[in-house]
Design a protein around this motif. Sequence first.
Motif, PDB file in Angstrom:
ATOM      1  N   SER A 401      16.037 -11.242  -0.743  1.00 30.33           N
ATOM      2  CA  SER A 401      14.793 -10.504  -1.018  1.00 30.33           C
ATOM      3  C   SER A 401      14.736 -10.082  -2.476  1.00 30.33           C
ATOM      4  N   ALA A 402      13.531  -9.818  -2.926  1.00 29.92           N
ATOM      5  CA  ALA A 402      13.287  -9.298  -4.275  1.00 29.92           C
ATOM      6  C   ALA A 402      12.223  -8.215  -4.173  1.00 29.92           C
ATOM      7  N   GLU A 403      12.454  -7.124  -4.868  1.00 31.10           N
ATOM      8  CA  GLU A 403      11.498  -6.010  -4.838  1.00 31.10           C
ATOM      9  C   GLU A 403      11.240  -5.530  -6.258  1.00 31.10           C
ATOM     10  N   PHE A 404       9.977  -5.258  -6.566  1.00 30.08           N
ATOM     11  CA  PHE A 404       9.572  -4.800  -7.899  1.00 30.08           C
ATOM     12  C   PHE A 404       8.716  -3.549  -7.746  1.00 30.08           C
ATOM     13  N   SER A 405       8.945  -2.565  -8.627  1.00 26.05           N
ATOM     14  CA  SER A 405       8.175  -1.319  -8.601  1.00 26.05           C
ATOM     15  C   SER A 405       7.805  -0.916 -10.014  1.00 26.05           C
ATOM     16  N   LEU A 406       6.594  -0.399 -10.154  1.00 27.63           N
ATOM     17  CA  LEU A 406       6.106   0.148 -11.422  1.00 27.63           C
ATOM     18  C   LEU A 406       5.599   1.554 -11.148  1.00 27.63           C
ATOM     19  N   VAL A 407       6.136   2.519 -11.881  1.00 26.83           N
ATOM     20  CA  VAL A 407       5.784   3.924 -11.653  1.00 26.83           C
ATOM     21  C   VAL A 407       5.363   4.558 -12.975  1.00 26.83           C
ATOM     22  N   SER A 408       4.249   5.284 -12.941  1.00 23.90           N
ATOM     23  CA  SER A 408       3.789   6.055 -14.092  1.00 23.90           C
ATOM     24  C   SER A 408       3.288   7.396 -13.581  1.00 23.90           C
ATOM     25  N   THR A 409       3.789   8.483 -14.149  1.00 20.69           N
ATOM     26  CA  THR A 409       3.417   9.809 -13.647  1.00 20.69           C
ATOM     27  C   THR A 409       3.214  10.796 -14.784  1.00 20.69           C
ATOM     28  N   GLY A 422      -0.934   9.878 -11.729  1.00 19.34           N
ATOM     29  CA  GLY A 422       0.093   8.840 -11.714  1.00 19.34           C
ATOM     30  C   GLY A 422      -0.175   7.790 -10.665  1.00 19.34           C
ATOM     31  N   TYR A 423       0.683   6.776 -10.673  1.00 18.06           N
ATOM     32  CA  TYR A 423       0.547   5.716  -9.678  1.00 18.06           C
ATOM     33  C   TYR A 423       1.903   5.044  -9.464  1.00 18.06           C
ATOM     34  N   ARG A 424       2.017   4.368  -8.339  1.00 17.29           N
ATOM     35  CA  ARG A 424       3.184   3.564  -8.007  1.00 17.29           C
ATOM     36  C   ARG A 424       2.690   2.248  -7.396  1.00 17.29           C
ATOM     37  N   LEU A 425       3.166   1.142  -7.947  1.00 18.10           N
ATOM     38  CA  LEU A 425       2.856  -0.183  -7.436  1.00 18.10           C
ATOM     39  C   LEU A 425       4.160  -0.849  -7.023  1.00 18.10           C
ATOM     40  N   SER A 426       4.178  -1.431  -5.825  1.00 19.93           N
ATOM     41  CA  SER A 426       5.395  -2.065  -5.323  1.00 19.93           C
ATOM     42  C   SER A 426       5.062  -3.401  -4.680  1.00 19.93           C
ATOM     43  N   ALA A 427       5.999  -4.328  -4.808  1.00 16.27           N
ATOM     44  CA  ALA A 427       5.883  -5.640  -4.158  1.00 16.27           C
ATOM     45  C   ALA A 427       7.245  -6.033  -3.631  1.00 16.27           C
ATOM     46  N   ARG A 428       7.270  -6.569  -2.392  1.00 13.28           N
ATOM     47  CA  ARG A 428       8.538  -6.974  -1.777  1.00 13.28           C
ATOM     48  C   ARG A 428       8.362  -8.337  -1.122  1.00 13.28           C
TER      49      ARG A 428
END
Length: 591
Positions: A401-409, A422-428
């Motif tokens: 598996s591969a998981e990516f997250s982008l967080v800005s707050t 802020g926001y959080r974007l995730s993909a798995r």
Amino acid sequence: MTLSRIAWLLIVLMACGLNQTVVAQQPQRNATTLKVVFEGVDGVLAENVRSYLELLQYNGKPTPASFRLRYLARRGNTSIQHALEPFGYYHSEVSHEIIFDAETTTVSYSINPGPTTSIATIDYQLSGAAKQDDAFHRLRRDLPLKEGQALHHTEYERSKSMLRSLAAERGYYDAQFTEQKIRVELSEQTATIVLHFDSGKRYQFGEVSVCCSNLNEDFLRRYFHFSEGDSFHTRDLLDLQVALAGSDYFESVEVAPLWRQAEEHRVPVSVRLTPNKRDYYQIGPGYGTDTGARLTLGFDRRWVNDRGHRLSSILRLSEVQNTGFVDYIIPGKNPARDQYSITGEILDRTYEDIDSTLYRTSVRDTRHYDSWQRTYQLAYQSEDYRFGSAERKTSAFFVPSAEFSLVSTEVDSDNRNLIDNGYRLSARLQGASDSVLSDASFLSLSLSAKAVYSFSPKWRLLMRGEVGAITTSDFNELSPSLRFYAGGDHSVRGYAYQQLGPTNAEGVVVGGRYLGVASAEVDYLVAPNWRVALFSDFGNTGMEWTMPWRQTVGIGARWLSPIGPVRLDVAQAIDEPDRPWRLHLTIGPDL
């Protein structure tokens, strides 16, 4: 009695009578209350006038003696003019009037600021090593002083402060102004600013001494992003301090340049460390409407060896599921950002006629890139499960598996656990092949997003959404942990945990191939540390994208605790009005 003595006696008696009259009248003047007012300026000008005007210290108090009142009132004219000069008003006119009545003595100032003085020229000269430093050329463009704008002394002082700060930050320890002044041409209402700044030579990092560490020094050096001889920059020292403090190896960290020991423009650096306790134990009760009552027991060994390896273990017990895992963590080349881990996990769940026991072991590679994080994982899992009274099955899968997250707050200044914006974007992405240690082939993708937006200090909008899809050679062979479910505190409120999804002949939710969840919430600050919220959730899981979406509405209360928001929500399913309102209790950050 002689005539001269009689004359002297009359003079003395008259003086005593006059003194009695003054004494009798003075209390009447002192009995009045002083009121000081001014007009003609507002905003920052008015604030500065208040700070300069000495007479204001008597405002609302007994009126001073007449001669002192008049002296202070006249002096106030000059003080007000001085108060306006830092904002470029060198031609101001100020007058005052003293008004007496029975109870109040009023001093009223009339202020005419006059024309502003503008900046005609800026004589900016930079010498020394900083002349070849691009950071100073960028700063020159960003200085708040501009030709043609109104002269503000605060901008002049801020420009000087910016030059000094940049010099200190980049190691120009001997920097100084060789000339700094403002020349004002009163007749022309213009000013010339002179800033001559000599940076001197830029210092370099000298020897770095590390004291009192329990870890291998070669390992600690991997936290350093500078070497002896590199150009000095305080950001490098701050990054080092933050990285070491966040490692959990040390109770205290002190990183300091030793300027007094600098030689030949090289400054040594001292790193003083106090080791943390090696073993850490935790125990904590809790409650969540998804899990019921729960108990968490944890043990961490903050360092296993002098190379910084760590061990973390947790046992979570609840009414719905019990989880135990052990995580062995190996720091990467950049220990503050990279790590490898080996994990063993057991998860036993009995809920809503689903009985499942999952055994999983995995290896992970995790990297942080400022706001980004990515994780690559290889896992092997075996799951023994049963839906309702159906026959118990066992499945095994080897899952990369591969998981990516982008967080800005943007966090609250008083509580870092509270998010203003802020926001959080995730993909798995994960999958398996029936030709490699797996009972079936599948590929699963899930995308999720959360966002917080503040309309004002009191109003916020919170949104979240998640979609997922699975393609597989045989869905029936997928174990429960690999399927999609909806419902619960962090999904569709108004429904129980994992209550939404396709069902079998007994009505037991068996999970779906597709997932869709969305939520919109507005909350309002009604009192310090308290918010109320209105929300609506949508979502479901199914075997096709055409699955029916369920909608709920609800209200909630938020306590903004030091550890993060504590949420109490009640929600009702719109599609099923006969279904009772459901209570949800959660604790944790918004993102």
